[in-house]
Design an enzyme around this catalytic site. Structure first.
Site, PDB file in Angstrom:
ATOM      1  CG  HIS A   9      -1.961   1.039   1.250  1.00  0.00           C
ATOM      2  ND1 HIS A   9      -3.176   0.867   1.857  1.00  0.00           N
ATOM      3  CD2 HIS A   9      -1.989   2.304   0.748  1.00  0.00           C
ATOM      4  CE1 HIS A   9      -3.904   1.965   1.730  1.00  0.00           C
ATOM      5  NE2 HIS A   9      -3.183   2.863   1.057  1.00  0.00           N
ATOM      6  CG  HIS A  11      -1.158   6.169  -2.612  1.00  0.00           C
ATOM      7  ND1 HIS A  11      -2.224   5.923  -3.447  1.00  0.00           N
ATOM      8  CD2 HIS A  11      -1.543   5.750  -1.377  1.00  0.00           C
ATOM      9  CE1 HIS A  11      -3.224   5.390  -2.748  1.00  0.00           C
ATOM     10  NE2 HIS A  11      -2.825   5.275  -1.482  1.00  0.00           N
ATOM     11  CD  GLU A 192      -7.769   6.384   4.763  1.00  0.00           C
ATOM     12  OE1 GLU A 192      -6.786   7.033   5.127  1.00  0.00           O
ATOM     13  OE2 GLU A 192      -8.169   6.352   3.579  1.00  0.00           O
ATOM     14  CG  ASP A 271       0.036   8.973   0.375  1.00  0.00           C
ATOM     15  OD1 ASP A 271       0.201   9.083  -0.850  1.00  0.00           O
ATOM     16  OD2 ASP A 271      -1.009   8.530   0.895  1.00  0.00           O
TER      17      ASP A 271
END
Length: 329
Positions: A9, A11, A192, A271
């Site tokens: 996971h 980005h 989320e 991120d």
């Protein structure tokens, strides 16, 4: 922590460190509304998911060429390898770039330039996951998928990301059906900020193989039982959850309860340039905040390889799992 791990996971646009943002801005003649990298880094403070997304999308203006995307991916892979990542499955958001006039081929081929040499340069195997922005229309998602068809040999899976609340997975049934017909794996952000109902939809309507985040699944005992029974992987991002205020503090994170419930939980960075840490940093922070023992850390690392899309390369999965078992703390 450098225990061997897969990152599932991540980005790639969220790995844009302030220093690289300024370097790319200078290369491409883009003016950023910040005086320095330090000032930009101080702006990486968020009240919620939307406040993060506003800055996240604004900074993408510096990404223009294949070289830019290759440099971005290569910088991530170097950092990840230093923290024990052996396999990375990397999200990218084509709509955020095509909306700025950057062709999807520029994005995919630029990222592929870095990923193709990753095993040799960094010792990291990779997969590429194309995400659809859920706060854009289903028609836009389908247009993006059709535009990506010439590049599908580079793409292992599709995903669904961006602002979750008010944008249920069911909206994207058609494009997920198209992805399945094309032989792609499927994942989706759900649970989320959005409710457990979104996790059910991702599983039963979109047919996903993994749930990204999924922490709110714990509010629904029937859903927890389903996830445990089917061993559906959850790609949890602890530092992100805290920075975006989905969890009040790391020592209150539901991860221990998720493990106790028998869920296939993995630890990822989401991120990392924005949320304070890469994959190894997330492991370290969890270990310290939750007093995780070595067996639990090893279980989380094993889970990451169990959940990875290593179809056709089971020898790699076996090798990585052996590395986890041999790791000395």
């Amino acid at each position: 922590m450098t225990i061997p791990k897969a990152e599932l996971h991540l980005h790639i646009e969220g790995t844009l460190e302030p220093e690289l943002a300024f370097a790319l801005a200078e290369r491409n003649g883009v003016t950023l509304p910040y005086a320095s990298a330090d000032e930009l880094r101080r702006a990486y403070a968020f009240d919620d998911l939307q406040s993060f997304l506003d800055l996240y999308y604004a900074l993408m203006a510096v990404l223009r060429t294949e070289r830019d995307f290759a440099d971005l991916a290569d910088a991530y892979l170097a950092r990840a390898a230093a923290q024990g990542v052996r396999h990375a499955e990397i999200f990218f958001d084509p709509q955020a770039h095509t909306a700025r006039g950057v062709p999807i081929g520029t994005v995919v081929e630029g990222l592929a330039r870095a990923l193709d040499g990753s095993r040799e340069r960094h010792g990291v195997s990779t997969r590429l996951i194309m995400c659809f922005l859920r706060d854009e229309s289903a028609a836009s998602a389908m247009e993006t998928f059709e535009a990506a068809r010439p590049h599908l040999h580079r793409i292992a899976a599709v995903g669904l990301d961006s602002a979750e609340v008010g944008h249920p997975p069911v909206t994207f049934r058609e494009v997920y059906d198209a992805a399945a017909a094309a032989g792609l794996r499927r994942v989706a952000h759900a649970g989320e900020e959005g409710p457990p109902a979104y996790v059910w939809e991702a599983l039963d309507v979109l047919g996903v193989d993994r749930i990204d985040h999924g922490i709110r699944s714990m509010e629904d005992p029937e859903l927890v039982a389903r996830l445990a029974r089917d061993q559906v992987p959850l790609t949890v991002c602890p530092l992100s959850n805290v920075r975006l205020r989905c969890v009040a503090a790391l020592d209150e994170h539901p991860l221990p309860a998720m493990l106790d419930a028998g869920l296939l939980v993995t630890v990822n960075s989401d991120d990392p340039a924005y949320f304070g840490g890469y994959a190894g940093d997330n492991f370290d922070a969890l270990r310290d905040a939750l007093a995780l023992d070595e067996d639990t850390v090893r279980r989380l690392a094993r889970n990451s390889f169990r959940a990875a899309f290593l179809d056709g390369e089971e020898h790699l999965r076996a090798r990585y799992l052996a590395e986890v078992d041999a790791y000395v703390f």
